[in-house]
Design an enzyme around this catalytic site. Structure first.
Site, mmCIF file in Angstrom:
data_model
loop_
_atom_site.group_PDB
_atom_site.id
_atom_site.type_symbol
_atom_site.label_atom_id
_atom_site.label_comp_id
_atom_site.label_asym_id
_atom_site.label_seq_id
_atom_site.Cartn_x
_atom_site.Cartn_y
_atom_site.Cartn_z
ATOM 1 C CB CYS A 1 -11.676 3.760 -0.275
ATOM 2 S SG CYS A 1 -12.718 3.548 -1.199
HETATM 3 C C1 UGA Z 1 -8.578 -0.085 1.387
HETATM 4 C C2 UGA Z 1 -9.146 -0.747 2.312
HETATM 5 O O1 UGA Z 1 -7.678 -1.421 2.382
HETATM 6 C C3 UGA Z 1 -10.433 -1.607 2.545
HETATM 7 O O2 UGA Z 1 -10.082 -1.817 4.157
HETATM 8 C C4 UGA Z 1 -11.211 -0.284 2.205
HETATM 9 O O3 UGA Z 1 -12.811 -1.710 2.960
HETATM 10 C C5 UGA Z 1 -11.301 -0.358 0.896
HETATM 11 O O4 UGA Z 1 -9.963 0.771 0.335
HETATM 12 C C6 UGA Z 1 -12.483 0.860 0.933
HETATM 13 O O5 UGA Z 1 -12.264 1.621 1.524
HETATM 14 O O6 UGA Z 1 -13.683 0.227 -0.092
HETATM 15 P P1 UGA Z 1 -8.343 -0.956 -1.256
HETATM 16 O O7 UGA Z 1 -8.707 0.067 -2.098
HETATM 17 O O8 UGA Z 1 -8.906 -2.380 -2.656
HETATM 18 O O9 UGA Z 1 -9.092 -1.551 -0.164
HETATM 19 O O10 UGA Z 1 -6.707 -0.948 -1.976
HETATM 20 P P2 UGA Z 1 -5.659 -1.613 -0.632
HETATM 21 O O11 UGA Z 1 -5.356 -3.165 -1.114
HETATM 22 O O12 UGA Z 1 -6.067 -1.167 0.543
HETATM 23 O O13 UGA Z 1 -4.891 -0.643 -1.506
HETATM 24 C C7 UGA Z 1 -4.791 0.314 -1.152
HETATM 25 C C8 UGA Z 1 -3.702 1.493 -2.096
HETATM 26 O O14 UGA Z 1 -2.351 1.184 -0.897
HETATM 27 C C9 UGA Z 1 -2.868 0.543 -3.226
HETATM 28 O O15 UGA Z 1 -2.573 1.761 -4.545
HETATM 29 C C10 UGA Z 1 -1.447 0.232 -3.081
HETATM 30 O O16 UGA Z 1 -0.616 -0.365 -3.852
HETATM 31 C C11 UGA Z 1 -0.774 1.218 -2.061
HETATM 32 N N1 UGA Z 1 -0.057 -0.160 -1.006
HETATM 33 C C12 UGA Z 1 -0.859 -0.628 0.164
HETATM 34 C C13 UGA Z 1 1.170 0.758 -1.122
HETATM 35 O O17 UGA Z 1 1.280 1.681 -1.763
HETATM 36 N N2 UGA Z 1 1.666 0.156 -0.240
HETATM 37 C C14 UGA Z 1 1.962 -0.815 0.515
HETATM 38 O O18 UGA Z 1 2.078 -1.176 1.267
HETATM 39 C C15 UGA Z 1 0.404 -1.768 0.664
#
Ligand code: UGA
Length: 432
Positions: free
Chosen positions: A270
């Site tokens: 996403c």
């Molecule tokens: C994300 C959003 O958090 C959801 O709210 C949204 O519904 C979803 O996209 C979507 O649009 O479908 P998601 O892709 O499942 O959810 O993943 P996240 O848990 O948000 O993590 C995203 C990425 O950011 C991961 O690769 C994670 O490793 C990275 N990340 C996250 C970091 O590098 N640092 C952080 O502090 C947090």
């Protein structure tokens, strides 16, 4: 209520099962017969913690699946939870949702009951009113405002915690422009809001605002991580611990403590798609979205930075290099836009022998990189390696310690601050 959902992907299946669990009669429509059969047999087509229980409890009872749109005729509201993939320029391809809206219109022509059509998919502002509603009208020679109404209800579920996120949302957003649509959406979500003891904020807003809220949410989160990554890169250059800095600034509630883990950056289906689509939407109106473009640029640079830290210590040409973690985050086998992909590409450009390990994502990665080695354990991956690169912070990867002593040269480059520094290994943190 009687609720239908078109699309049995990650969002569609999760909300179908969760709505059934709230007490609604749910019909989930998908064109894929095998998915429909699976759902009716009580098995979800995707893996999400808690979902298998919900589907097996409600399948055949309050939850049914079908390939036939006519099975949604008895329902009062239809959620469209279909993919909106990227075009080459990053903009949204709405052809799938448009085609479904037309079929829905053709189906609804058989009833005189006014229906509510809710867009769940992520779409740029204006799409619900100017693409989806006209497609429903065209499909059944219907009139919006008489035969049906439209609404927009964006989704904020995360992979790996989708069922929990559904049950405990920070907010539920209703984009509507009629009382009929607002009342019907409220009726669908009332049992959830009641169950949360009113902890859940219900945002009632316009349709375009609801469409934009989803993009703003993901663009903000992706940019937040890119900003902490940029600051982390500067921290590293000055020998500053970026995690201590992040912990301190996170105490300011204007900043907030979450999404401040610097490192290899973001992946998943996403963030890139949504940041690119809203940037393209801005560009289409003559606006130059420099911040959004920069968020992507910083994210693209982090794997390059990881590899250059490795290069400082070892020439990996002809050597084994362990890639620890392949999925875009722990808890999922999803490798879409995973940071492991540019890392593996960079290693292959250096003529390294790549040995990858992931507890669940190796099979998916094998389709993309059939010729690299896949180890059965993180210990086996690092054995004899000239460098180990930490890409995804799975617990069993974070727990590695003595295994690094079996490396040919114990160079550990950590993209996720998962490993503790210690004597005997040459440790490089990406941003600390
Ligand atoms: C994300 C959003 O958090 C959801 O709210 C949204 O519904 C979803 O996209 C979507 O649009 O479908 P998601 O892709 O499942 O959810 O993943 P996240 O848990 O948000 O993590 C995203 C990425 O950011 C991961 O690769 C994670 O490793 C990275 N990340 C996250 C970091 O590098 N640092 C952080 O502090 C947090």
């Amino acid at each position: 209520m009687r609720v239908s959902i078109v699309g049995s992907g990650y969002v569609g299946t999760t909300i179908a099962a969760c709505f059934a669990d709230l007490g609604h009669e749910v019909v989930n429509i998908d064109i894929d017969e095998s998915i429909v059969e699976q759902l009716n047999a009580g098995t979800p087509p995707i893996h999400e913690p808690g979902l298998a229980d919900l589907v097996s409890t409600h399948a055949g009872d309050r939850l049914t699946a079908s390939t036939d749109y006519e099975d949604l005729l008895d329902t009062e509201v239809t959620f469209l939870a279909l993919p909106t993939p990227s075009n080459e320029d990053g903009s949204n391809d709405t052809s799938i949702i448009e085609a479904a809206a037309e079929t829905l219109g053709a189906t609804l022509a058989a009833t005189s009951d006014r229906h509510l059509v809710v867009v769940k998919s992520t779409v740029v502002p204006g799409t619900t009113e100017t693409v989806v509603a006209p497609a429903v009208e065209a499909g059944g020679d219907l009139t919006r405002g008489e035969d049906f109404e439209v609404a927009m209800n964006p989704e904020f579920l995360r992979e790996g915690t989708a069922v929990e996120d559904f049950r405990h949302p920070d907010k539920i957003v209703f984009g509507t422009d009629t009382a009929f649509a607002g009342d019907r959406l409220n009726a669908v979500f009332d049992p959830l809001v009641d169950a949360s003891n009113a902890d859940t904020a219900v945002v009632e807003t316009g349709i375009r605002e609801a469409e934009m809220i989803k993009y703003a949410n993901n663009a903000f989160l992706a940019s937040k991580v890119s900003l902490i990554n940029e600051l982390g890169n500067i921290c590293k250059a000055y020998d500053v611990d970026s995690y201590e800095v992040a912990d301190a600034i996170g105490l300011d509630d204007r900043i907030g403590a979450r999404f401040l883990r610097s490192g290899l950056g973001w992946g998943g289906s996403c963030f890139l798609k949504d940041v690119s689509a809203i940037a393209a939407a801005g560009r289409a109106k003559g606006y130059d979205p420099v911040m959004l473009d920069a968020a992507v640029t910083v994210n693209d640079r982090q794997p390059v930075q990881l590899l250059s830290l490795m290069d400082r210590h070892v020439d990996v040409a002809g050597e084994r290099v362990a890639v620890l973690g392949l999925s875009f985050k722990p808890g999922t086998d999803d490798i879409r836009n995973a940071r492991s992909i540019p890392v593996i590409e960079g290693l292959l450009e250096r003529d390294a022998t790549v040995v990858a390990y992931d507890p669940v994502a190796s099979d998916r990665m094998r389709e993309q990189f059939p010729d690299i080695e896949y180890a059965d354990s993180p210990e086996a991956a690092v054995d004899g390696a000239a460098a180990a690169l930490v890409v995804t912070e799975w617990d069993e990867i974070a727990a590695l310690d003595d295994a690094f002593d079996t490396m040919a040269t114990p160079v550990v480059v950590d993209g996720r601050r998962a490993i503790d520094r210690r004597d005997g290994i040459i440790y490089e943190g990406l941003t600390w």
